[in-house]
Design a protein around this motif. Structure first.
Motif, PDB file in Angstrom:
ATOM      1  N   VAL A 157       0.695 -19.632 -12.916  1.00  0.00           N
ATOM      2  CA  VAL A 157       0.091 -18.711 -13.873  1.00  0.00           C
ATOM      3  C   VAL A 157      -1.425 -18.850 -13.729  1.00  0.00           C
ATOM      4  N   PHE A 158      -2.118 -17.703 -13.640  1.00  0.00           N
ATOM      5  CA  PHE A 158      -3.563 -17.709 -13.416  1.00  0.00           C
ATOM      6  C   PHE A 158      -4.276 -17.209 -14.664  1.00  0.00           C
ATOM      7  N   SER A 159      -5.408 -17.834 -14.964  1.00  0.00           N
ATOM      8  CA  SER A 159      -6.182 -17.471 -16.156  1.00  0.00           C
ATOM      9  C   SER A 159      -7.627 -17.191 -15.776  1.00  0.00           C
ATOM     10  N   LEU A 160      -8.238 -16.277 -16.520  1.00  0.00           N
ATOM     11  CA  LEU A 160      -9.644 -15.984 -16.327  1.00  0.00           C
ATOM     12  C   LEU A 160     -10.465 -17.169 -16.804  1.00  0.00           C
ATOM     13  N   ASN A 161     -11.401 -17.606 -16.002  1.00  0.00           N
ATOM     14  CA  ASN A 161     -12.239 -18.756 -16.360  1.00  0.00           C
ATOM     15  C   ASN A 161     -13.368 -18.278 -17.279  1.00  0.00           C
ATOM     16  N   LEU A 162     -13.181 -18.476 -18.567  1.00  0.00           N
ATOM     17  CA  LEU A 162     -14.165 -18.007 -19.548  1.00  0.00           C
ATOM     18  C   LEU A 162     -15.367 -18.932 -19.652  1.00  0.00           C
ATOM     19  N   ASN A 163     -15.283 -20.065 -18.978  1.00  0.00           N
ATOM     20  CA  ASN A 163     -16.403 -21.026 -18.988  1.00  0.00           C
ATOM     21  C   ASN A 163     -17.126 -21.066 -17.639  1.00  0.00           C
ATOM     22  N   TYR A 164     -16.910 -20.032 -16.831  1.00  0.00           N
ATOM     23  CA  TYR A 164     -17.542 -20.001 -15.503  1.00  0.00           C
ATOM     24  C   TYR A 164     -19.063 -20.049 -15.620  1.00  0.00           C
ATOM     25  N   SER A 165     -19.662 -20.839 -14.731  1.00  0.00           N
ATOM     26  CA  SER A 165     -21.130 -20.948 -14.731  1.00  0.00           C
ATOM     27  C   SER A 165     -21.606 -21.153 -13.298  1.00  0.00           C
ATOM     28  N   ASN A 166     -22.759 -20.571 -13.001  1.00  0.00           N
ATOM     29  CA  ASN A 166     -23.333 -20.693 -11.664  1.00  0.00           C
ATOM     30  C   ASN A 166     -24.850 -20.549 -11.772  1.00  0.00           C
ATOM     31  N   LYS A 167     -25.563 -21.318 -10.967  1.00  0.00           N
ATOM     32  CA  LYS A 167     -27.030 -21.247 -10.990  1.00  0.00           C
ATOM     33  C   LYS A 167     -27.526 -19.872 -10.540  1.00  0.00           C
ATOM     34  N   ARG A 168     -26.797 -19.285  -9.593  1.00  0.00           N
ATOM     35  CA  ARG A 168     -27.177 -17.961  -9.096  1.00  0.00           C
ATOM     36  C   ARG A 168     -26.453 -16.882  -9.883  1.00  0.00           C
ATOM     37  N   THR A 169     -27.147 -15.822 -10.187  1.00  0.00           N
ATOM     38  CA  THR A 169     -26.526 -14.709 -10.908  1.00  0.00           C
ATOM     39  C   THR A 169     -26.027 -13.622  -9.960  1.00  0.00           C
ATOM     40  N   LYS A 170     -26.393 -13.738  -8.702  1.00  0.00           N
ATOM     41  CA  LYS A 170     -25.937 -12.783  -7.689  1.00  0.00           C
ATOM     42  C   LYS A 170     -25.378 -13.567  -6.517  1.00  0.00           C
ATOM     43  N   GLN A 173      -1.314 -11.860   2.434  1.00  0.00           N
ATOM     44  CA  GLN A 173      -2.613 -11.368   1.970  1.00  0.00           C
ATOM     45  C   GLN A 173      -2.883 -11.813   0.532  1.00  0.00           C
ATOM     46  N   PHE A 174      -1.864 -11.716  -0.327  1.00  0.00           N
ATOM     47  CA  PHE A 174      -2.064 -12.071  -1.730  1.00  0.00           C
ATOM     48  C   PHE A 174      -2.414 -13.549  -1.898  1.00  0.00           C
ATOM     49  N   SER A 175      -1.650 -14.417  -1.244  1.00  0.00           N
ATOM     50  CA  SER A 175      -1.911 -15.861  -1.371  1.00  0.00           C
ATOM     51  C   SER A 175      -3.291 -16.221  -0.829  1.00  0.00           C
ATOM     52  N   ARG A 176      -3.716 -15.536   0.219  1.00  0.00           N
ATOM     53  CA  ARG A 176      -5.023 -15.807   0.824  1.00  0.00           C
ATOM     54  C   ARG A 176      -6.158 -15.439  -0.135  1.00  0.00           C
ATOM     55  N   HIS A 177      -6.033 -14.291  -0.794  1.00  0.00           N
ATOM     56  CA  HIS A 177      -7.123 -13.816  -1.637  1.00  0.00           C
ATOM     57  C   HIS A 177      -7.105 -14.438  -3.026  1.00  0.00           C
ATOM     58  N   ILE A 178      -5.932 -14.734  -3.544  1.00  0.00           N
ATOM     59  CA  ILE A 178      -5.887 -15.409  -4.846  1.00  0.00           C
ATOM     60  C   ILE A 178      -6.454 -16.820  -4.717  1.00  0.00           C
ATOM     61  N   ALA A 179      -6.201 -17.449  -3.543  1.00  0.00           N
ATOM     62  CA  ALA A 179      -6.741 -18.798  -3.302  1.00  0.00           C
ATOM     63  C   ALA A 179      -8.264 -18.771  -3.255  1.00  0.00           C
ATOM     64  N   SER A 180      -8.845 -17.703  -2.674  1.00  0.00           N
ATOM     65  CA  SER A 180     -10.305 -17.619  -2.591  1.00  0.00           C
ATOM     66  C   SER A 180     -10.925 -17.460  -3.976  1.00  0.00           C
ATOM     67  N   LEU A 181     -10.238 -16.744  -4.891  1.00  0.00           N
ATOM     68  CA  LEU A 181     -10.743 -16.592  -6.261  1.00  0.00           C
ATOM     69  C   LEU A 181     -10.629 -17.888  -7.048  1.00  0.00           C
ATOM     70  N   VAL A 182      -9.554 -18.642  -6.770  1.00  0.00           N
ATOM     71  CA  VAL A 182      -9.406 -19.963  -7.420  1.00  0.00           C
ATOM     72  C   VAL A 182     -10.463 -20.920  -6.893  1.00  0.00           C
ATOM     73  N   ASP A 183     -10.699 -20.899  -5.593  1.00  0.00           N
ATOM     74  CA  ASP A 183     -11.717 -21.778  -4.992  1.00  0.00           C
ATOM     75  C   ASP A 183     -13.107 -21.473  -5.534  1.00  0.00           C
ATOM     76  N   SER A 184     -13.380 -20.207  -5.812  1.00  0.00           N
ATOM     77  CA  SER A 184     -14.699 -19.828  -6.334  1.00  0.00           C
ATOM     78  C   SER A 184     -14.813 -20.078  -7.841  1.00  0.00           C
ATOM     79  N   LYS A 185     -13.660 -20.502  -8.464  1.00  0.00           N
ATOM     80  CA  LYS A 185     -13.597 -20.874  -9.888  1.00  0.00           C
ATOM     81  C   LYS A 185     -13.749 -19.692 -10.840  1.00  0.00           C
ATOM     82  N   LEU A 186     -13.582 -18.466 -10.319  1.00  0.00           N
ATOM     83  CA  LEU A 186     -13.588 -17.304 -11.209  1.00  0.00           C
ATOM     84  C   LEU A 186     -12.310 -17.250 -12.031  1.00  0.00           C
ATOM     85  N   ILE A 187     -11.211 -17.703 -11.432  1.00  0.00           N
ATOM     86  CA  ILE A 187      -9.963 -17.845 -12.173  1.00  0.00           C
ATOM     87  C   ILE A 187      -9.438 -19.254 -11.960  1.00  0.00           C
TER      88      ILE A 187
END
Length: 563
Positions: free
Chosen positions: A455-468, A429-443
């Motif tokens: 080691v995982f880091s918060l993506n402080l430069n995250y950007s997306n055209k949609r806000t929701k 479960q952990f590997s599945r969900h951490i991978a989805s957060l990496v794929d979405s570029k949030l981390i």
């Protein structure tokens, strides 16, 4: 005296009619029919030599109409059936083998004009259209298998259903227009469609049609189905019932459909609740209330949960408690929802949610005694607001994803082991969900493929055209394990269904022969699925072992109910 004169008059009239009938039938009609018969033989022989089969049929049909008009003008009404019988005998019945031999070519080439005339003539002969029916059956089978063979891509289920419907619509139209809605030919269409839809590419593997139809309906009813108006969606769902009626394993469809409906309702992915309910009503009309009973109860739970949340809000106001978050809960009956306990996994609830969960449990147990709540965190989701970026983002994600992301509240970088230990998720479960957060570029992850040393880091430069936006990759796709689990649960349900059917029948009949019991079980179960004889025998043996029924002392193939 007056009565006597009336009797004499009636007898004279009867004798006169007998004389007229004798003169007409024996002196005129019999020689006329003989002459017509010889003429029809000669004409049929000439036409067969001079014309192809299409021209022959056209000439015969035209000639039959001419004979009908001639008879109506010059002969008594009683002669018309006799003339017609002679005509059909010599122009059609005598050459039935030839006409039947041409049916295959006409059907395969779909010569609608010739088929129309062929049908009109053959139906004048007893059992004359039997060959036409069988040829059409084989032709639709071949065209149907051709339409659904070799389908590839992610939307195979869409292609399968729509191609099957295209074949059905085409040949239903031909039967209606060319063959006057003939029931025998409609029966051949039904048999052919049933064969195609229940066909197994690999004999030992289960038929995939029920699963594909459930996915087709799921795609139509989801919010993601773009470009379809309500009327178009309604039309497609109505047509999907045509395929549903031909499916043998309706219980397999019901199991897949209920799982997908559950996900749509829980994750609020339904495009329209009215459309959902309309689809369930269509299924009820096709299979009865028992088939859709659990689906209706799922809708009831959603309505009841809404009322329950309102009461919970009032409870919090009276208690003057602030949760700090917007909290909405669905309370679902274990017997109605196809969720099960198999997917439960160890999980440490984030601190931000503990108070809400504790308060709801206090509220629920105060209102309902004797009930137990089981939290299905793997089906929960939350909306997280990101405040650490230049723009504010509202992201909907699964609870496990949210729990991982919340660990970065106090630190920008965390190791694989730290995150897993804090969430208590198992490795899968952990590997599945951490991978989805990496794929979405949030981390971000320093390794290309995340592993236990990452080691995982918060993506402080995250950007997306949609806000929701919504992260759905981890929860929307059905894994092969889930599909296999669904099929396994169907097998278990079938065993229980057959055993219940045997007990129900034997309790009613007390004593019954083996073959009679088999037939009754097949009759009762055909609404949901078609059990094999071997499956039924195993159910009978199991009930004998459990001492629900027993073999009678005087016969090896007879059973009696054990009261």
């Amino acid at each position: 005296m007056q009565r006597l004169s009336m009797v004499i008059c009636c007898k004279m009239n009867q004798n006169r009619w007998r004389l007229v009938n004798w003169l007409y039938e024996d002196i005129f009609e019999k020689p006329y029919l003989e002459t017509c018969g010889e003429r029809y033989k000669v004409e049929a022989s000439r036409l067969l030599q001079e014309c192809n089969v299409g021209q022959y049929l056209e000439n015969v049909w035209q000639r039959l109409e001419e004979e009908r008009q001639r008879c109506s003008m010059f002969l008594h009404d009683s002669s018309l059936p006799k003339v017609r019988a002679r005509f059909v005998q010599h122009m059609v019945t005598d050459h039935l083998a030839f006409l039947h031999g041409e049916c295959r070519t006409m059907v395969q080439q779909e010569q609608c004009k010739n088929l129309r005339t062929m049908y009109l003539l053959l139906r004048l002969v007893d059992n004359g259209i039997s060959v036409l029916v069988s040829e059409l059956l084989e032709h639709i089978k071949a065209k149907g298998l051709e339409a659904v063979a070799g389908l590839k891509g992610e939307n195979v289920y869409m292609q399968f259903i729509e191609n099957s419907l295209a074949v059905y619509d085409k040949y239903r139209g031909i039967i209606n227009d060319v063959f006057d809605h003939d029931q025998s030919l409609l029966g051949s269409l039904d048999k052919a469609c049933s064969f195609v839809i229940n066909h197994r590419q690999v004999p030992k593997q289960p038929c995939r049609s029920p699963e594909m139809l459930a996915k087709y309906c799921d795609t139509l009813l989801k919010k993601s189905s773009k470009g379809l108006s309500e009327s178009e969606m309604e039309e497609k769902l109505t047509k999907s019932i045509i395929i549903f009626k031909y499916i043998d394993d309706k219980d397999v469809f019901q199991k897949f459909y209920s799982r997908m409906l559950a996900k749509r309702l829980i994750h609020q992915q339904s495009q329209s609740l009215d459309a959902e309910e309309a689809m369930i009503n269509k299924l009820k009309q096709a299979c009865g209330y028992e088939f859709t009973n659990k689906l209706h109860r799922m809708f009831t739970d959603i309505t009841v949960s809404s009322d329950l949340n309102n009461k919970f809000s009032e409870f919090l106001k009276k208690d003057r408690t602030e949760l700090g978050i917007h909290f909405f809960i669905h309370v679902l009956q274990a017997g109605a929802w196809p969720l099960g306990q198999a997917a439960l996994t160890p999980f440490s609830l984030p601190l931000e949610l503990e108070k809400s969960v504790q308060m709801f449990e206090n509220f629920y147990y105060n209102h309902f005694s004797g009930r137990k709540l089981t939290w299905l965190h793997h089906l929960c989701q939350g909306e997280v607001k990101l405040n650490y970026l230049k723009k504010h983002y509202m992201i909907t994600m699964q609870t496990f994803q949210m729990a991982i992301l919340l660990q970065f509240e106090k630190s920008n970088s965390l190791s694989y082991s730290e995150l897993q230990e804090s969430t208590q998720l198992n490795s899968e479960q952990f590997s599945r969900h951490i991978a989805s957060l990496v794929d979405s570029k949030l981390i971000t992850c320093e390794n290309e493929v995340p592993d236990e040393t990452s080691v995982f880091s918060l993506n402080l430069n995250y950007s997306n055209k949609r806000t929701k936006l919504r992260i759905t990759a981890a929860l929307q796709r059905e894994s092969p394990q889930e599909v296999e689990q669904t099929r396994s649960s169907v097998d278990e349900d079938r065993k229980l269904y057959l055993q219940a059917a045997v007990v129900r029948i034997m309790k009613s009949r007390k004593v019954l022969k083996h073959n009679a019991l088999i037939q009754e079980i097949l009759s009762q179960s055909q609404v949901s699925f078609a059990p094999t004889i071997n499956m039924i025998k195993k159910s009978i043996e199991s009930l004998i072992d459990k001492q629900y029924i027993e073999r009678t002392p005087n016969s090896a193939d007879e059973y009696s109910y054990v009261a």
